[in-house]
Design an enzyme around this catalytic site. Structure first.
Site, PDB file in Angstrom:
ATOM      1  N   ASP A  12      -6.841  -3.631  11.125  1.00 36.43           N
ATOM      2  CA  ASP A  12      -6.707  -2.603   9.991  1.00 36.43           C
ATOM      3  C   ASP A  12      -6.390  -1.672  11.147  1.00 36.43           C
ATOM      4  OD1 ASP A  12      -4.576  -0.937   9.280  1.00 36.43           O
ATOM      5  OD2 ASP A  12      -4.795  -1.161   7.281  1.00 36.43           O
ATOM      6  N   HIS A  32     -11.562   1.811   3.295  1.00 30.02           N
ATOM      7  CA  HIS A  32     -11.169   2.422   1.540  1.00 30.02           C
ATOM      8  C   HIS A  32     -11.598   2.165   1.002  1.00 30.02           C
ATOM      9  CE1 HIS A  32      -6.149   1.986   2.647  1.00 30.02           C
ATOM     10  NE2 HIS A  32      -6.917   2.113   4.372  1.00 30.02           N
ATOM     11  N   GLU A  55      -3.210  -2.504  -2.650  1.00 33.23           N
ATOM     12  CA  GLU A  55      -4.489  -2.406  -1.260  1.00 33.23           C
ATOM     13  C   GLU A  55      -4.297  -0.714  -2.272  1.00 33.23           C
ATOM     14  OE1 GLU A  55      -5.043  -1.147   2.848  1.00 33.23           O
ATOM     15  OE2 GLU A  55      -3.559  -1.888   2.840  1.00 33.23           O
ATOM     16  N   ASP A  66      -9.391  -3.115   2.312  1.00 28.29           N
ATOM     17  CA  ASP A  66      -9.634  -2.083   3.696  1.00 28.29           C
ATOM     18  C   ASP A  66     -11.100  -1.651   3.910  1.00 28.29           C
ATOM     19  OD1 ASP A  66      -9.585  -0.424   5.860  1.00 28.29           O
ATOM     20  OD2 ASP A  66      -6.941  -0.918   5.623  1.00 28.29           O
ATOM     21  N   LYS A  90      -6.702   2.718  -1.769  1.00 27.27           N
ATOM     22  CA  LYS A  90      -7.431   4.039  -0.683  1.00 27.27           C
ATOM     23  C   LYS A  90      -8.673   4.736  -1.642  1.00 27.27           C
ATOM     24  CE  LYS A  90      -6.034   5.830   3.504  1.00 27.27           C
ATOM     25  NZ  LYS A  90      -5.521   5.823   4.282  1.00 27.27           N
ATOM     26  N   ASP A 103     -10.206   3.703  10.952  1.00 28.39           N
ATOM     27  CA  ASP A 103      -9.200   2.536  11.757  1.00 28.39           C
ATOM     28  C   ASP A 103      -9.992   2.575  13.245  1.00 28.39           C
ATOM     29  OD1 ASP A 103      -7.537   1.564  10.138  1.00 28.39           O
ATOM     30  OD2 ASP A 103      -6.592   4.112   9.648  1.00 28.39           O
ATOM     31  N   TRP A 105       1.249  -1.048   0.206  1.00 35.55           N
ATOM     32  CA  TRP A 105       0.008   0.381   0.136  1.00 35.55           C
ATOM     33  C   TRP A 105       1.265   1.343  -0.464  1.00 35.55           C
ATOM     34  CZ3 TRP A 105      -0.379   4.273   3.481  1.00 35.55           C
ATOM     35  CH2 TRP A 105      -0.679   4.889   3.362  1.00 35.55           C
ATOM     36  N   ASP A 127     -11.779   6.959   6.849  1.00 39.91           N
ATOM     37  CA  ASP A 127     -10.914   6.263   7.036  1.00 39.91           C
ATOM     38  C   ASP A 127     -10.232   6.363   8.348  1.00 39.91           C
ATOM     39  OD1 ASP A 127      -9.146   3.485   6.958  1.00 39.91           O
ATOM     40  OD2 ASP A 127      -7.894   4.205   6.040  1.00 39.91           O
ATOM     41  N   HIS A 187      -8.686  -5.890   5.362  1.00 42.42           N
ATOM     42  CA  HIS A 187      -8.222  -5.276   6.292  1.00 42.42           C
ATOM     43  C   HIS A 187      -9.396  -4.918   6.890  1.00 42.42           C
ATOM     44  CE1 HIS A 187      -3.842  -4.311   5.560  1.00 42.42           C
ATOM     45  NE2 HIS A 187      -3.182  -5.442   5.425  1.00 42.42           N
TER      46      HIS A 187
END
Length: 417
Positions: free
Chosen positions: A324, A260, A224, A257, A226, A294, A185, A292, A284
């Site tokens: 993640d 993302h 990956e 993810d 995003k 997290d 990524w 995003d 993820h």
């Protein structure tokens, strides 16, 4: 007394699920075979051991809860503590900046397998399998562009870095007798309007071609996408469309993810489409809140739907599950445990779905019956199966892990400056 209640509740649940053709014993056996890949960066807010610099490259950790791991020994201790409160066995996902550099600065285009020798030994001793990530952020040469940088010297630096990460992953996979999943990524993008989008994507394509030129047997490459990074909101070179095209053409794994994509997109809906064209997927799993961000994974509808889709696609052998998120606003061990157990609960719920009957109703165009069963199965006693799974794995049942983490905070985390 609590064990007796768990046993009684499980026996009832076992019978209820058996009525729908579901063998809860087989489900728990399946759970034992699936290892979720823990992310080492939750322990120290993605700091790593390369330098004491702040995060750059479109990412950040928010919060300043006390007790952050400060070195490799503390990261490992925290991971072991967290893992001891989760049922089953786990994998461990390392970023390149977590190498055992022993206080020596090793630039990223000079990294070698020897700097992860102690990690491989530690993983073997503690029954972990390792996964890996290249690290393009938080470096003097990160800037806004790495593998898509028009400056050939900078682009070559990151190409060499990523090649070396693939070599490290190959050694890890060979040593552990199980493929190491290496994720690529990059943050590359632009804060404002970009008029030469094709140029940067063409540079990224060329960089990837160079990176993947060498074939390996003991590691698997995944790429990956995003939507955007902080300070890079207007344009992302490695978009979802770009990587779908590249992965399909070159048969690479795609990393999904859950943070993302645009808020209205369903990550679960991507699983069946992508698996028709790429060999495998990497997940993820985190919890985006408006973007995003997290947040710690919880057992919410999007996460449950994602795991249900994997099971409905009969794709457990083609999807790798990793976490993640990096929440620095709460106890970091607690974040590990809540997130991993939530992902495991979602997987268990998905495996307990009366899929055979649901498929039968769908094939017979019985929409009412299908919807009715989907609703009623939500009330089945899945929690009793979860409690039994935890008990059989000799880990805390229910909220019993809370005092365990509080004790670790009092005895260990609170003593860190």
């Amino acid at each position: 007394m609590k064990s007796e209640l768990i046993n009684k509740a499980y026996e009832i649940a076992k019978e209820r699920y058996a009525e729908l053709g579901i063998d809860t014993e087989k489900v728990m056996d399946t759970m034992d075979k699936i290892r979720i890949s823990l992310h080492c960066w939750q322990a120290d807010d993605v700091a790593g051991f390369e330098s004491n610099g702040s995060l750059t490259g479109g990412i950040q950790a928010t919060g300043n809860y006390p007790g952050k791991a400060r070195n490799i020994d503390e990261v490992r201790a925290d991971i072991l503590k967290a893992s001891s409160l989760m049922p089953g066995k786990q994998r461990l996902n390392l970023h390149e900046i977590y190498g055992d550099f022993k206080g020596k600065f090793v630039d990223r285009d000079q990294v070698e397998p020897k700097y992860f020798e102690s990690w491989m030994q530690w993983a073997k001793e503690n029954d972990f399998k390792l996964d890996f990530n290249s690290t393009s952020f938080s470096h003097p040469k990160s800037g806004n562009l790495s593998l898509a940088n028009p400056d050939k010297s900078i682009r070559d630096f990151w190409i060499e870095h990523t090649k070396r990460c693939r070599e490290i992953s190959e050694v890890m996979g060979e040593r552990q007798g199980d493929p190491c999943i290496m994720n690529l990524w990059i943050h590359d993008g632009s804060k404002d309007i970009t008029v030469n989008r094709m140029k940067y994507r063409d540079l990224l394509r060329d960089s990837l071609d160079q990176i993947f030129a060498k074939e390996y047997k003991n590691m698997k490459d995944c790429i990956e996408s995003k939507v955007f990074g902080i300070g890079l909101e207007s344009y992302t070179v490695g978009s979802n469309d770009f990587y779908i095209g590249y992965a399909t053409k070159h048969q690479k794994l795609i990393t999904l993810d859950t943070g993302h994509f645009h808020p209205t997109e369903s990550t679960a809906d991507k699983v069946s489409s992508l698996l028709l064209f790429v060999p495998e997927l990497m997940l993820h799993v985190s919890r985006p809140v408006r973007w995003d961000s997290d947040h710690v994974t919880i057992m919410d509808d999007p996460t449950l739907e994602l795991f249900q889709e994997i099971v409905r696609c009969d794709a457990l052998d083609r999807v790798h599950i990793g976490l993640d998120y990096f929440d620095a606003s709460i106890n970091r061990i607690g974040a590990y445990v809540i997130g991993t157990r939530a992902a495991q609960k979602c997987l268990l719920r998905a495996l307990l779905e009366p899929l055979a009957q649901l498929r039968k109703y769908e094939a017979e165009d019985k929409g009412f019956e299908r919807l009715a069963l989907l609703e009623e199965e939500k009330a089945l006693p899945f929690a009793a199966v979860w409690d039994m799974y935890c008990q059989r794995n000799d880990v805390p049942v229910g909220t019993d892990f809370i005092p365990e983490i509080e004790k670790y905070e009092a005895e260990v985390l609170s003593k860190r400056a």
